[in-house]
Scaffold this motif. Structure first.
Motif, PDB file in Angstrom:
ATOM      1  N   GLY A  20       0.790  -1.232   0.000  1.00  0.00           N
ATOM      2  CA  GLY A  20       0.000   0.000   0.000  1.00  0.00           C
ATOM      3  C   GLY A  20       0.816   1.271   0.000  1.00  0.00           C
ATOM      4  N   LEU A  21       2.098   1.159  -0.318  1.00  0.00           N
ATOM      5  CA  LEU A  21       3.011   2.301  -0.288  1.00  0.00           C
ATOM      6  C   LEU A  21       3.640   2.505  -1.658  1.00  0.00           C
ATOM      7  N   LYS A  22       3.587   3.761  -2.144  1.00  0.00           N
ATOM      8  CA  LYS A  22       4.242   4.127  -3.399  1.00  0.00           C
ATOM      9  C   LYS A  22       5.106   5.352  -3.149  1.00  0.00           C
ATOM     10  N   ARG A  23       6.238   5.430  -3.868  1.00  0.00           N
ATOM     11  CA  ARG A  23       7.208   6.499  -3.634  1.00  0.00           C
ATOM     12  C   ARG A  23       7.666   7.086  -4.961  1.00  0.00           C
ATOM     13  N   LYS A  24       7.792   8.411  -4.994  1.00  0.00           N
ATOM     14  CA  LYS A  24       8.321   9.100  -6.172  1.00  0.00           C
ATOM     15  C   LYS A  24       9.385  10.093  -5.723  1.00  0.00           C
ATOM     16  N   VAL A  25      10.621   9.854  -6.159  1.00  0.00           N
ATOM     17  CA  VAL A  25      11.710  10.772  -5.843  1.00  0.00           C
ATOM     18  C   VAL A  25      11.573  11.989  -6.743  1.00  0.00           C
ATOM     19  N   ALA A  26      11.572  13.158  -6.129  1.00  0.00           N
ATOM     20  CA  ALA A  26      11.458  14.415  -6.882  1.00  0.00           C
ATOM     21  C   ALA A  26      12.857  15.040  -6.969  1.00  0.00           C
ATOM     22  N   ALA A  27      12.954  16.336  -6.805  1.00  0.00           N
ATOM     23  CA  ALA A  27      14.241  17.034  -6.914  1.00  0.00           C
ATOM     24  C   ALA A  27      15.220  16.515  -5.865  1.00  0.00           C
ATOM     25  N   HIS A  28      16.488  16.421  -6.275  1.00  0.00           N
ATOM     26  CA  HIS A  28      17.511  15.973  -5.332  1.00  0.00           C
ATOM     27  C   HIS A  28      18.896  16.345  -5.835  1.00  0.00           C
ATOM     28  N   GLU A  40      -2.017   4.001   1.121  1.00  0.00           N
ATOM     29  CA  GLU A  40      -3.399   3.553   1.163  1.00  0.00           C
ATOM     30  C   GLU A  40      -3.791   3.438   2.637  1.00  0.00           C
ATOM     31  N   THR A  41      -5.079   3.569   2.924  1.00  0.00           N
ATOM     32  CA  THR A  41      -5.558   3.420   4.298  1.00  0.00           C
ATOM     33  C   THR A  41      -5.087   2.085   4.868  1.00  0.00           C
ATOM     34  N   VAL A  44       1.199   0.478   6.855  1.00  0.00           N
ATOM     35  CA  VAL A  44       2.110   0.716   7.970  1.00  0.00           C
ATOM     36  C   VAL A  44       3.530   0.872   7.435  1.00  0.00           C
ATOM     37  N   ALA A  45       4.153   1.972   7.782  1.00  0.00           N
ATOM     38  CA  ALA A  45       5.580   2.158   7.524  1.00  0.00           C
ATOM     39  C   ALA A  45       6.266   1.752   8.829  1.00  0.00           C
ATOM     40  N   ALA A  46       6.906   0.591   8.824  1.00  0.00           N
ATOM     41  CA  ALA A  46       7.500   0.026  10.038  1.00  0.00           C
ATOM     42  C   ALA A  46       8.487   0.995  10.685  1.00  0.00           C
ATOM     43  N   ARG A  47       8.592   0.902  11.999  1.00  0.00           N
ATOM     44  CA  ARG A  47       9.556   1.736  12.723  1.00  0.00           C
ATOM     45  C   ARG A  47      10.963   1.443  12.209  1.00  0.00           C
ATOM     46  N   HIS A  48      11.711   2.509  11.994  1.00  0.00           N
ATOM     47  CA  HIS A  48      13.065   2.405  11.461  1.00  0.00           C
ATOM     48  C   HIS A  48      13.839   3.666  11.832  1.00  0.00           C
ATOM     49  N   CYS A  92      -1.135   4.721   8.283  1.00  0.00           N
ATOM     50  CA  CYS A  92      -2.054   5.588   7.550  1.00  0.00           C
ATOM     51  C   CYS A  92      -3.483   5.318   8.015  1.00  0.00           C
ATOM     52  N   LEU A  93      -4.131   6.331   8.570  1.00  0.00           N
ATOM     53  CA  LEU A  93      -5.503   6.222   9.058  1.00  0.00           C
ATOM     54  C   LEU A  93      -6.516   6.548   7.966  1.00  0.00           C
TER      55      LEU A  93
END
Length: 110
Positions: A20-28, A40-41, A44-48, A92-93
């Motif tokens: 349920g997680l998508k990522r897009k790298v922008a300017a860097h 997505e509802t 969970v992004a695990a603790r890290h 994500c709630l």
């Protein structure tokens, strides 16, 4: 080394990280990175932790964040700071998008 100044949206790729997680790298560049993160509802992004400083700005949605020993319920317009090496994670709630800013850049995202 030439510095890239412009990162058109149509030239950036959305990576489905899974769960349920998508990522897009922008300017860097070497010192700074902006990353759009879509949840997505229920995702969970695990603790890290990592050696980068990080600021998260909530574009949309509602999230429960744990940063160190503190828990925050955040929504559009809220932001969080995460110091280097602090353990953090999110649930994500309500489906939404975050803008993560890292310094230095996340080599593992490129």
């Amino acid at each position: 080394m030439t510095t890239k100044n412009y990162f058109p949206a149509e030239e950036t790729t959305v990576l489905d990280v899974g769960g349920g997680l998508k990522r897009k790298v922008a300017a860097h560049n070497d010192n700074l990175m902006a990353v759009e993160v879509h949840f997505e509802t229920g995702t969970v992004a695990a603790r890290h932790s990592h050696p980068h400083e990080q600021i998260t700005y909530v574009i949309s949605g509602r999230f429960e964040f744990v940063v160190g020993d503190e828990t925050y319920i955040v929504s559009a317009g809220d932001s969080l700071y995460k110091q280097p090496h602090i353990e953090h994670g999110a649930t994500c709630l309500e489906a939404g998008t975050l803008l993560d800013i890292f310094t230095p850049h996340r080599e593992d995202f490129l």
